[in-house]
Write a protein that holds these residues in place. Structure first.
Motif, PDB file in Angstrom:
ATOM      1  N   LEU A  25       0.829  -1.202   0.000  1.00 17.80           N
ATOM      2  CA  LEU A  25       0.000   0.000   0.000  1.00 17.80           C
ATOM      3  C   LEU A  25       0.866   1.255   0.000  1.00 17.80           C
ATOM      4  N   THR A  26       1.977   1.215   0.740  1.00 16.80           N
ATOM      5  CA  THR A  26       2.883   2.365   0.759  1.00 16.80           C
ATOM      6  C   THR A  26       3.485   2.599  -0.619  1.00 16.80           C
ATOM      7  N   MET A  27       3.840   1.516  -1.296  1.00 15.33           N
ATOM      8  CA  MET A  27       4.385   1.661  -2.654  1.00 15.33           C
ATOM      9  C   MET A  27       3.369   2.311  -3.573  1.00 15.33           C
ATOM     10  N   ILE A  28       2.107   1.882  -3.443  1.00 19.28           N
ATOM     11  CA  ILE A  28       1.068   2.437  -4.319  1.00 19.28           C
ATOM     12  C   ILE A  28       0.855   3.914  -4.006  1.00 19.28           C
ATOM     13  N   ALA A  29       0.656   4.199  -2.719  1.00 20.11           N
ATOM     14  CA  ALA A  29       0.401   5.593  -2.343  1.00 20.11           C
ATOM     15  C   ALA A  29       1.627   6.452  -2.640  1.00 20.11           C
ATOM     16  N   GLY A  30       2.825   5.884  -2.379  1.00 15.56           N
ATOM     17  CA  GLY A  30       4.055   6.616  -2.669  1.00 15.56           C
ATOM     18  C   GLY A  30       4.194   6.865  -4.167  1.00 15.56           C
ATOM     19  N   GLY A  31       3.831   5.859  -4.963  1.00  8.34           N
ATOM     20  CA  GLY A  31       3.885   6.015  -6.416  1.00  8.34           C
ATOM     21  C   GLY A  31       2.996   7.160  -6.880  1.00  8.34           C
ATOM     22  N   ILE A  32       1.790   7.203  -6.296  1.00 10.81           N
ATOM     23  CA  ILE A  32       0.861   8.287  -6.659  1.00 10.81           C
ATOM     24  C   ILE A  32       1.472   9.626  -6.289  1.00 10.81           C
ATOM     25  N   LEU A  33       2.096   9.665  -5.091  1.00 10.50           N
ATOM     26  CA  LEU A  33       2.747  10.892  -4.626  1.00 10.50           C
ATOM     27  C   LEU A  33       3.820  11.338  -5.629  1.00 10.50           C
ATOM     28  N   PHE A  34       4.666  10.371  -6.054  1.00 10.17           N
ATOM     29  CA  PHE A  34       5.735  10.721  -6.993  1.00 10.17           C
ATOM     30  C   PHE A  34       5.157  11.153  -8.335  1.00 10.17           C
ATOM     31  N   ALA A  35       4.040  10.526  -8.730  1.00  8.64           N
ATOM     32  CA  ALA A  35       3.410  10.912  -9.988  1.00  8.64           C
ATOM     33  C   ALA A  35       2.972  12.373  -9.931  1.00  8.64           C
ATOM     34  N   PHE A  36       2.418  12.768  -8.780  1.00  5.16           N
ATOM     35  CA  PHE A  36       2.012  14.160  -8.625  1.00  5.16           C
ATOM     36  C   PHE A  36       3.216  15.093  -8.645  1.00  5.16           C
ATOM     37  N   LEU A  37       4.360  14.597  -8.205  1.00  8.02           N
ATOM     38  CA  LEU A  37       5.570  15.415  -8.238  1.00  8.02           C
ATOM     39  C   LEU A  37       6.173  15.445  -9.639  1.00  8.02           C
ATOM     40  N   GLY A  38       5.514  14.773 -10.585  1.00  2.00           N
ATOM     41  CA  GLY A  38       5.987  14.784 -11.963  1.00  2.00           C
ATOM     42  C   GLY A  38       7.093  13.777 -12.236  1.00  2.00           C
ATOM     43  N   LYS A  39       7.245  12.786 -11.346  1.00  2.58           N
ATOM     44  CA  LYS A  39       8.269  11.766 -11.571  1.00  2.58           C
ATOM     45  C   LYS A  39       7.594  10.476 -12.020  1.00  2.58           C
ATOM     46  N   ASN A  40       8.368   9.654 -12.666  1.00  3.66           N
ATOM     47  CA  ASN A  40       7.842   8.355 -13.058  1.00  3.66           C
ATOM     48  C   ASN A  40       7.727   7.478 -11.807  1.00  3.66           C
ATOM     49  N   PRO A  41       6.500   7.122 -11.418  1.00  5.67           N
ATOM     50  CA  PRO A  41       6.340   6.400 -10.156  1.00  5.67           C
ATOM     51  C   PRO A  41       7.067   5.052 -10.153  1.00  5.67           C
ATOM     52  N   PHE A  42       7.062   4.357 -11.284  1.00  6.75           N
ATOM     53  CA  PHE A  42       7.688   3.027 -11.310  1.00  6.75           C
ATOM     54  C   PHE A  42       9.194   3.141 -11.115  1.00  6.75           C
ATOM     55  N   GLU A  43       9.748   4.162 -11.752  1.00  3.61           N
ATOM     56  CA  GLU A  43      11.179   4.373 -11.611  1.00  3.61           C
ATOM     57  C   GLU A  43      11.529   4.726 -10.154  1.00  3.61           C
ATOM     58  N   ALA A  44      10.686   5.564  -9.564  1.00  5.01           N
ATOM     59  CA  ALA A  44      10.948   5.984  -8.185  1.00  5.01           C
ATOM     60  C   ALA A  44      10.909   4.795  -7.240  1.00  5.01           C
ATOM     61  N   ILE A  45       9.900   3.970  -7.392  1.00 10.20           N
ATOM     62  CA  ILE A  45       9.776   2.798  -6.518  1.00 10.20           C
ATOM     63  C   ILE A  45      10.978   1.867  -6.729  1.00 10.20           C
ATOM     64  N   ARG A  46      11.368   1.726  -8.012  1.00  6.95           N
ATOM     65  CA  ARG A  46      12.496   0.849  -8.297  1.00  6.95           C
ATOM     66  C   ARG A  46      13.762   1.392  -7.638  1.00  6.95           C
ATOM     67  N   ILE A  47      13.955   2.693  -7.717  1.00  3.22           N
ATOM     68  CA  ILE A  47      15.169   3.286  -7.143  1.00  3.22           C
ATOM     69  C   ILE A  47      15.191   3.102  -5.635  1.00  3.22           C
ATOM     70  N   ILE A  48      14.019   3.221  -4.996  1.00  6.97           N
ATOM     71  CA  ILE A  48      13.989   3.128  -3.540  1.00  6.97           C
ATOM     72  C   ILE A  48      14.132   1.689  -3.068  1.00  6.97           C
ATOM     73  N   PHE A  49      13.404   0.777  -3.700  1.00  6.33           N
ATOM     74  CA  PHE A  49      13.339  -0.575  -3.145  1.00  6.33           C
ATOM     75  C   PHE A  49      14.260  -1.580  -3.825  1.00  6.33           C
ATOM     76  N   TRP A  50      14.708  -1.285  -5.039  1.00  5.06           N
ATOM     77  CA  TRP A  50      15.435  -2.297  -5.806  1.00  5.06           C
ATOM     78  C   TRP A  50      16.904  -1.931  -5.970  1.00  5.06           C
ATOM     79  N   ASP A  51      17.137  -0.739  -6.412  1.00  2.00           N
ATOM     80  CA  ASP A  51      18.498  -0.332  -6.762  1.00  2.00           C
ATOM     81  C   ASP A  51      19.510  -0.445  -5.628  1.00  2.00           C
ATOM     82  N   PRO A  52      19.148  -0.088  -4.378  1.00  2.00           N
ATOM     83  CA  PRO A  52      20.181  -0.122  -3.342  1.00  2.00           C
ATOM     84  C   PRO A  52      20.806  -1.504  -3.184  1.00  2.00           C
ATOM     85  N   ILE A  53      20.071  -2.553  -3.528  1.00  2.57           N
ATOM     86  CA  ILE A  53      20.633  -3.893  -3.358  1.00  2.57           C
ATOM     87  C   ILE A  53      21.116  -4.472  -4.671  1.00  2.57           C
TER      88      ILE A  53
END
Lengths: 361, 501
Positions: A25-53
């Protein structure tokens, strides 16, 4: 319409599923938040949860960071979880973390430049005692005057922050620090330095201590009479008293454990990742650990995973900051949402959602 | 004569249990109708459906020949159905009149309301002062407040759930007069109680529920209490046998115990003195709220007293906590099952551990012995016929009677030398109550000293050798139960109500 219906027995599956659900749910709501900020939500989620590892470009930096950030969060959250189970709400772990760092650091610096293998253990002890004593203030006030420990422990965080400021501009200021408000650097003092045990892994003494605390907490909570008493005190204070649990002792022990562990985490932080005492030392671990404790459902194993996940959001959030230039506050929003959704979906453990049938006329 | 209320095929299922299965019966105008059944038989669910708190899955109700399906209690009240609950919903810090106004749909002005309260309470013999604080009232007086609140709405039908459990015998008489008067005026009463003698005395018809189904109807006057109990349970009941043994040495002695109650509406104990001997069952009667809880807390060790005030086998234990007392053989069972004697959301095995840890040796170096704990819980469940799917079910999931059997069994299986129990069969069905009383008597027969605090005088007459009354925190001198009448006891309880009527 939907209707909530109490389950006859709390759902064991939901105990495990709800944190996962909260993350989704946080990913979904966070994605919506990033979309409103004009960022690609999928990319943002990937950077936060996937890229660090998994992203090889950044992982050499971020993977060690995962352990470094997770260790204090987990240690503090484990301490808090005992109190939270007993309905004793220590919100001031941040202050106990700071005081532990100051107390342990000061003990180490007092011996400078003597080298001895006994110094670091002594510092760990001093750190734990510092946090413990700081937590004894709300414990004493609660036992003696029934003062609310939430308010007292929280206010003591700000006292601790100011005390830290006084220390690094006064007695603990580094003589070679060109008058900056910082202490001597611990990586220049081998006996007191908490360095990486294996290079580039982030593994330091504090991480090992965290693992030990996870195991001990698990045993205490599941198999020891102390864990039983803490759970009973939280769920049913009168039954606990009837069974012989002294509520005042429970208050003192629970606050003491959380303070001591937070203080120990503070010592590991100040002598390792932070490297020195300074006004920049408090990073909010003591507050974030509250989220970790709940996300882990106050269960030691759960807290272990929750701490790693929360560390990931710190690191991933930083990555997102400079890769996508999202505001720094968005990480905090993210962490806040995690707690929010966690508390919201927790109801599913004791209740189930039912489709309400049409009334039979 | 057409029925006032008829129920047709009411069915309500909860997950895992059918609370009511095709329940049908009728109540005529002015009829006093008893609803009988063990705990968990579905009485509460049934009255909740009539009162609009629960919606039936199927089936219909007719009130005055018109379909009746109250979506909420307010609608039920508007149709003339009122209910007095077992647990009162009153605010201690408000006056009688304020409490009544809060519970009414369109409360009149205070002056009018006060006038009407005086009228109604005078008419039905329910003496009550509208200006008194509810916190200062006895349980019987509080019940009157609830009844007056209902009567002010001119109900056609009054539902009463276990109304006499908190009353002295004299207060019960007053209540019955009121109910008969209401019945004569045409108000129907649906009366739920475990006290079969009362039902014989009061009710014209009875409907008996067992496991959610109507298993019989009877005219209580033509039955005996035992025959009705057997209909409820569906099996033959054993009557606990009273033992007559010589009493041995004093095991528990209270010497001039004074204890300030921590509860602002509690009762402080004054000068409590008694000796409890080996093999003796001492009954402490009296209406709840007269220091019963405080007495149990002092004996269990949850409240500390001067050392000498409580002696166990000659040792001063006033300053010892609950576990040292358990170690020395003094076990207790408080009145409140959920939240005091047992932790509601913890499993039965955890609740077995709650008080059994010490005497059953369930820990080693502080580590909980899981297997031994489970075995102890299973032992309780088997020996005391606790009906539950297993040791991992929560205490909350058990019916009142079953949980009480578990709590009593947990203590008795630990072989106490002195056992103190507060309200052992409160709200417990007839079969479970008989089992519990037998277990208590067996314990005394085997040489334990037993103190039973109860407001059920019949129970005390049945099982105790000596009886004392706790009234406003003072304990009367124990007297042998043989040769004492229930009226005498009633008067000892401060039964001044007779004078009002």
């Amino acid at each position: 319409m939907f209707k909530l219906e109490r389950r006859p027995i709390p759902s064991k599956a939901m105990v495990i599923l709800t944190p996962v659900l909260a993350v989704v749910l946080t990913m979904i709501a966070g994605g919506i938040l990033f979309a409103f900020l004009g960022k690609n939500p999928f990319e943002a989620i990937r950077i936060i949860f996937w890229d660090p590892i998994f992203n090889d470009v950044v992982a050499s930096y971020t993977r060690p960071q995962l352990l470094i950030k997770a260790a204090p969060l987990i240690t503090i959250a484990l301490g808090l979880s005992f109190g939270y189970r007993a309905n004793i709400w220590n919100i001031g772990a941040e202050g106990q973390f700071i005081m532990g760092g100051i107390a342990g650091g000061a003990v180490g610096l007092a011996f400078y430049p003597t080298e001895s293998v006994l110094i670091f253990p002594l510092m760990i002890l001093a750190g734990a005692v510092g946090g413990f004593l700081w937590a004894m203030i709300p414990a004493f006030l609660k036992i003696k005057f029934n003062a609310n420990e939430i308010l007292v422990s929280l206010m003591l965080v700000y006292v601790a922050i100011n005390f830290l400021g006084a220390m690094v501009t006064g007695p603990l200021r580094s003589p070679v620090g060109m008058n900056f408000p910082v202490s001597r650097n611990f990586n220049e003092y081998p006996s007191a330095y908490n360095g990486e045990l294996i290079a580039n892994t982030g593994l330091h003494m504090g991480v090992l201590a965290t693992l030990a605390v996870v195991i001990v907490s698990y045993i205490l909570l599941k198999h020891h009479i102390f864990g039983f008493q803490v759970r009973t005190a939280g769920q049913s204070p009168r039954a606990a008293k009837f069974s012989g649990v002294n509520p005042n002792i429970t208050i003192a022990i629970c606050l003491g454990i959380s303070g001591g562990l937070a203080g120990m985490a503070g010592l590991f932080e100040v002598t390792g990742p932070a490297g020195k005492l300074s006004t920049n030392f408090p990073l909010g671990y003591g507050f974030t650990a509250i989220i970790v404790a709940f996300l882990g459902r106050l269960n030691p194993i759960g807290i272990l995973f929750a701490g790693l996940l929360m560390a990931l959001t710190y690191i991933g959030g930083e990555l997102a900051q400079f890769q996508l230039s999202v505001p720094a506050a968005s990480v905090q929003v993210f962490q806040g949402m995690l707690l929010f959704f966690m508390l919201a979906v927790e109801i599913l453990v004791n209740f189930r959602i039912r489709l309400k049938k049409k009334e039979v006329a | 004569m057409t029925a006032l209320l008829s129920l047709l095929g009411l069915t309500k299922a909860y997950p895992g249990v059918i609370a009511n299965d095709d329940v049908s019966f009728e109540i005529g105008p002015g009829e006093i109708h008893a609803l009988l059944g063990e705990n968990g038989a579905g009485k509460s669910t049934l009255v909740k459906m009539i009162y609009g708190l629960v919606k039936p899955d199927s089936g219909t109700m007719m009130l005055h020949g018109a379909p009746f399906a109250p979506p909420e209690p307010r609608a039920a009240r508007a149709s003339g159905v009122a209910m007095v609950f077992q647990h009162f919903s009153l605010f201690d810090a408000l006056t009688v009149a304020e409490n009544i106004a809060l519970g009414m749909e369109n409360a009149p002005e205070t002056a009018d309301l006060t006038q009407r309260i005086i009228e109604v309470s005078g008419k039905y013999g329910l003496t009550i002062d509208p200006f008194r604080m509810v916190g200062d009232l006895s349980a019987g007086e509080r019940q009157r407040v609830e009844i007056v609140r209902c009567l002010l709405q001119n109900p056609k039908m009054l539902i009463m759930d276990e109304p006499t459990s908190v009353l002295t015998p004299q207060e019960v008489e007053v209540l019955f007069k009121t109910l008969r008067l209401l019945s004569d005026e045409g108000t129907s009463i649906l009366y739920i109680s475990h006290k079969l003698d009362e039902i014989k005395a009061l009710c014209e018809h009875a409907t008996i529920l067992r496991r959610g189904k109507v298993v019989g109807t009877c005219v209580p006057k033509d039955e005996t209490a035992k025959s009705m109990a057997e209909m409820m349970v569906g099996e033959t009941l054993r009557t606990p046998k009273k033992h007559y043994t010589r009493h041995g040495a004093a095991l528990l002695e209270l010497h001039n115990l004074w204890l300030q109650s921590k509860d602002p509406f509690g009762t402080s104990l004054k000068e409590i003195t008694f000796n409890l001997h080996e093999g003796e069952v001492l009954g402490v009667g009296g209406v709840a709220g007269n220091g019963q809880d405080e007495l149990l807390l002092a004996i269990s060790g949850e409240e500390l007293t001067p050392p000498h005030a409580i002696q166990l086998k000659g040792e001063d234990i006033g300053q010892l906590g609950p576990n040292p007392r358990r170690e020395r053989g003094l076990l207790t069972a408080p009145e409140e099952r959920l939240g005091h004697a047992a932790a509601p959301d913890m499993s039965l095995s955890e609740n077995a551990f709650l008080t059994g840890a010490m005497r059953q040796n369930l820990t080693s170096n502080g580590m909980i012995k899981t297997a031994a704990t489970l075995a102890f819980a299973r032992d309780i469940i088997e020996k005391f016929d606790v009906r539950t799917p297993g040791t991992e079910n929560t205490a909350r999931s058990l019916s009142g009677g079953n949980l009480q059997k578990f709590v009593i069994g947990r203590e008795i299986l630990q072989k106490p030398d002195v056992f103190v129990v507060n309200q052992p069969t409160w709200g417990v069905d007839a079969a479970a109550a008989a089992d519990i009383r037998s277990a208590i008597l067996d314990l005394a027969t085997n040489g334990a000293a037993v103190l039973v605090i109860s407001q059920d005088l019949d129970e005390l007459m049945e099982i105790s050798d000596n009886i004392a009354i706790l009234s406003e925190g003072t304990l009367s001198a124990p007297r042998p139960t043989q040769g004492i009448t229930i009226e005498q006891i009633g008067l000892m309880m401060g039964g001044t109500e007779v004078e009002h009527v």
